[in-house]
Design a protein around this motif. Structure first.
Motif, PDB file in Angstrom:
ATOM      1  N   MET A 184       0.842  -1.139  -0.056  1.00 34.03           N
ATOM      2  CA  MET A 184       0.050   0.137  -0.059  1.00 34.03           C
ATOM      3  C   MET A 184       0.993   1.317   0.088  1.00 34.03           C
ATOM      4  SD  MET A 184      -2.533   1.003   2.739  1.00 34.03           S
ATOM      5  CE  MET A 184      -4.035   2.471   2.457  1.00 34.03           C
ATOM      6  N   ARG A 185       0.599   2.065  -0.962  1.00 32.24           N
ATOM      7  CA  ARG A 185       1.619   3.430  -1.103  1.00 32.24           C
ATOM      8  C   ARG A 185       1.160   4.300   0.004  1.00 32.24           C
ATOM      9  NH1 ARG A 185       3.201   7.155  -6.330  1.00 32.24           N
ATOM     10  NH2 ARG A 185       4.070   8.868  -4.946  1.00 32.24           N
ATOM     11  N   VAL A 186       2.027   4.989   0.650  1.00 38.11           N
ATOM     12  CA  VAL A 186       1.699   6.079   1.451  1.00 38.11           C
ATOM     13  C   VAL A 186       2.399   7.284   1.000  1.00 38.11           C
ATOM     14  CG1 VAL A 186       1.757   6.828   3.927  1.00 38.11           C
ATOM     15  CG2 VAL A 186       1.785   4.465   3.454  1.00 38.11           C
ATOM     16  N   TYR A 187       1.305   8.203   0.689  1.00 37.64           N
ATOM     17  CA  TYR A 187       1.929   9.405  -0.327  1.00 37.64           C
ATOM     18  C   TYR A 187       2.538  10.384   0.893  1.00 37.64           C
ATOM     19  CZ  TYR A 187      -0.236   7.893  -4.652  1.00 37.64           C
ATOM     20  OH  TYR A 187      -0.564   7.451  -5.600  1.00 37.64           O
ATOM     21  N   ARG A 188       3.361  11.278   0.436  1.00 37.42           N
ATOM     22  CA  ARG A 188       3.909  12.521   1.322  1.00 37.42           C
ATOM     23  C   ARG A 188       4.258  13.634   0.411  1.00 37.42           C
ATOM     24  NH1 ARG A 188       9.017   9.058   1.729  1.00 37.42           N
ATOM     25  NH2 ARG A 188       8.309   7.056   2.104  1.00 37.42           N
ATOM     26  N   ASP A 189       3.631  14.455   0.966  1.00 33.05           N
ATOM     27  CA  ASP A 189       3.603  15.953   0.189  1.00 33.05           C
ATOM     28  C   ASP A 189       3.405  15.870  -1.534  1.00 33.05           C
ATOM     29  OD1 ASP A 189       5.023  17.536   2.042  1.00 33.05           O
ATOM     30  OD2 ASP A 189       6.852  17.023   1.804  1.00 33.05           O
ATOM     31  N   ALA A 190       2.348  14.793  -1.525  1.00 30.27           N
ATOM     32  CA  ALA A 190       1.795  14.603  -2.867  1.00 30.27           C
ATOM     33  C   ALA A 190       0.591  14.060  -2.566  1.00 30.27           C
ATOM     34  CB  ALA A 190       2.573  13.953  -3.943  1.00 30.27           C
ATOM     35  N   TYR A 191      -0.484  13.841  -3.837  1.00 33.85           N
ATOM     36  CA  TYR A 191      -1.541  13.035  -3.418  1.00 33.85           C
ATOM     37  C   TYR A 191      -1.885  12.731  -5.120  1.00 33.85           C
ATOM     38  CZ  TYR A 191      -4.485  17.271  -4.499  1.00 33.85           C
ATOM     39  OH  TYR A 191      -5.094  18.335  -5.149  1.00 33.85           O
ATOM     40  N   PHE A 275      -6.581   5.965  -0.981  1.00 37.09           N
ATOM     41  CA  PHE A 275      -5.285   6.159  -0.715  1.00 37.09           C
ATOM     42  C   PHE A 275      -4.929   6.592   0.362  1.00 37.09           C
ATOM     43  CE2 PHE A 275      -6.583  10.485  -2.176  1.00 37.09           C
ATOM     44  CZ  PHE A 275      -5.526  11.387  -1.221  1.00 37.09           C
ATOM     45  N   ALA A 276      -3.506   6.377   0.746  1.00 37.27           N
ATOM     46  CA  ALA A 276      -3.040   6.939   2.372  1.00 37.27           C
ATOM     47  C   ALA A 276      -2.140   8.101   2.107  1.00 37.27           C
ATOM     48  CB  ALA A 276      -2.584   5.688   3.056  1.00 37.27           C
ATOM     49  N   PHE A 277      -2.041   9.063   3.215  1.00 40.96           N
ATOM     50  CA  PHE A 277      -1.218  10.049   3.421  1.00 40.96           C
ATOM     51  C   PHE A 277      -0.627  10.339   4.726  1.00 40.96           C
ATOM     52  CE2 PHE A 277      -0.454  14.595   3.695  1.00 40.96           C
ATOM     53  CZ  PHE A 277       0.377  15.037   2.759  1.00 40.96           C
ATOM     54  N   ASN A 278       0.726  10.334   4.488  1.00 42.92           N
ATOM     55  CA  ASN A 278       1.296  10.576   5.848  1.00 42.92           C
ATOM     56  C   ASN A 278       1.482  12.126   6.325  1.00 42.92           C
ATOM     57  OD1 ASN A 278       3.122  10.562   8.075  1.00 42.92           O
ATOM     58  ND2 ASN A 278       4.877   9.577   6.895  1.00 42.92           N
ATOM     59  N   TRP A 279       0.917  12.440   7.232  1.00 42.54           N
ATOM     60  CA  TRP A 279       0.841  13.698   7.849  1.00 42.54           C
ATOM     61  C   TRP A 279       1.817  14.168   8.572  1.00 42.54           C
ATOM     62  CZ3 TRP A 279      -2.366  18.055   7.074  1.00 42.54           C
ATOM     63  CH2 TRP A 279      -3.472  17.847   6.278  1.00 42.54           C
TER      64      TRP A 279
END
Length: 303
Positions: A184-191, A275-279
């Motif tokens: 599972m991709r975890v996005y950072r500074d992008a989405y 999708f997942a996003f790292n805060w």
């Protein structure tokens, strides 16, 4: 792009907190009701209401289900209509763990062993309390204690449900495990997003997605945080809390987050619609540090 370290991002402050839960037992008889989350369990053994003062008394048995370690005090309050928030007026320890009772009463953080249990009595003054009444506790799901006033029953004591009428949540929680890490991709500074007409996928570079997540996972660095809702710059999101004791490295943390998603929110794993996003790293109102990962529904790209 984001620095490859979970502590690299800082800034926003965690907003509203809370776990939502409630079990009821009206002035009549009824079997005890039990509600459980991943980390907490509460059994309502008796529930009474003083008609003269509208004070609800709950005799409870509380058990900590999480792993041994530092635990932030769980929220314990009744919420109702028009922004009503009522903490317990008193807590009386009855039996079992005194440290657990002290944690719930005084707040803060304490070291708690798995399956620590105690019996406690709480009193809630609820005069003029309107709307549905719910008890927020730990990570248990909200359960209605009293319905909104009707023409035939307006007082709090009249509106209380009997234990047999209450639906206590018992969610199935898979262990986080140490097996293979889900892909599972975890996005950072992008989405990601999709072109509105063609449906072509795109990745947009930005500090964070422009809308609130459907769910956010919060990870206390070395402790279990107490949050059921988080305020973000883009809006509020329901939260699920975890203690993270792994390496202070981005890759290790995101692997743990992937396991948490697979255990508690499996529909997001491998989904082309999410999708997942790292805060990154934030601070709760308590001042304690935590990491967070938001789970989002994929939307058309903004014009």
């Amino acid at each position: 792009m984001m620095d490859d370290h979970p502590r690299a991002r800082a800034g926003w402050v965690v907003g509203a907190l809370s776990a939502i839960f409630l079990i009821g037992h009206a002035a009549g008889a009824g079997a005890a009701a039990v509600g459980s989350g991943r980390h907490w369990q509460m059994t309502i053994e008796a529930l009474q209401c003083d008609i003269a003062d509208s004070v609800v008394t709950m005799d409870t048995r509380i058990r900590y289900l999480g792993g041994a370690g530092l635990v932030e005090a769980p929220v314990l309050r009744i919420v109702g209509g028009e922004g009503l928030t009522v903490p317990p007026r008193s807590l009386v320890w009855k039996d079992g763990s005194k440290p657990l009772a002290a944690l719930i009463s005084a707040g803060g953080i304490r070291s708690i062993e798995r399956n620590t249990e105690g019996r406690m009595q709480f009193k809630f003054p609820l005069r003029d309390a309107a709307g549905d009444l719910r008890l927020e506790f730990g990570d248990l799901k909200a359960i209605v204690l009293a319905k909104a006033a009707s023409s035939g029953a307006k007082g709090v004591c009249e509106r209380l449900l009997k234990t047999g009428q209450v639906q206590a949540a018992q969610p199935a929680r898979l262990p986080l495990g140490k097996g293979a890490v889900p892909r599972m991709r975890v996005y950072r500074d992008a989405y990601p997003c999709r072109e509105a007409v063609s449906g072509t996928p795109r990745t947009i570079e930005a500090p964070h997605p422009p809308y609130a997540p459907e769910q956010i996972l919060v990870f206390g660095r070395g402790y279990l945080p107490n949050l059921r809702e988080v305020g973000l710059p883009t809006g509020s999101a329901a939260a699920q809390s975890y203690a993270y004791a792994g390496k202070d490295e981005l890759e290790a943390f995101e692997d743990f987050a992937r396991r948490a998603v697979a255990a508690d929110f499996p529909s997001y794993v491998g989904s082309a619609k999410h999708f997942a996003f790292n805060w990154g790293i934030q601070r709760a109102r308590s001042g304690n540090e935590l990491y967070s990962v938001g789970l989002y529904g994929l939307r058309p790209c903004a014009k």
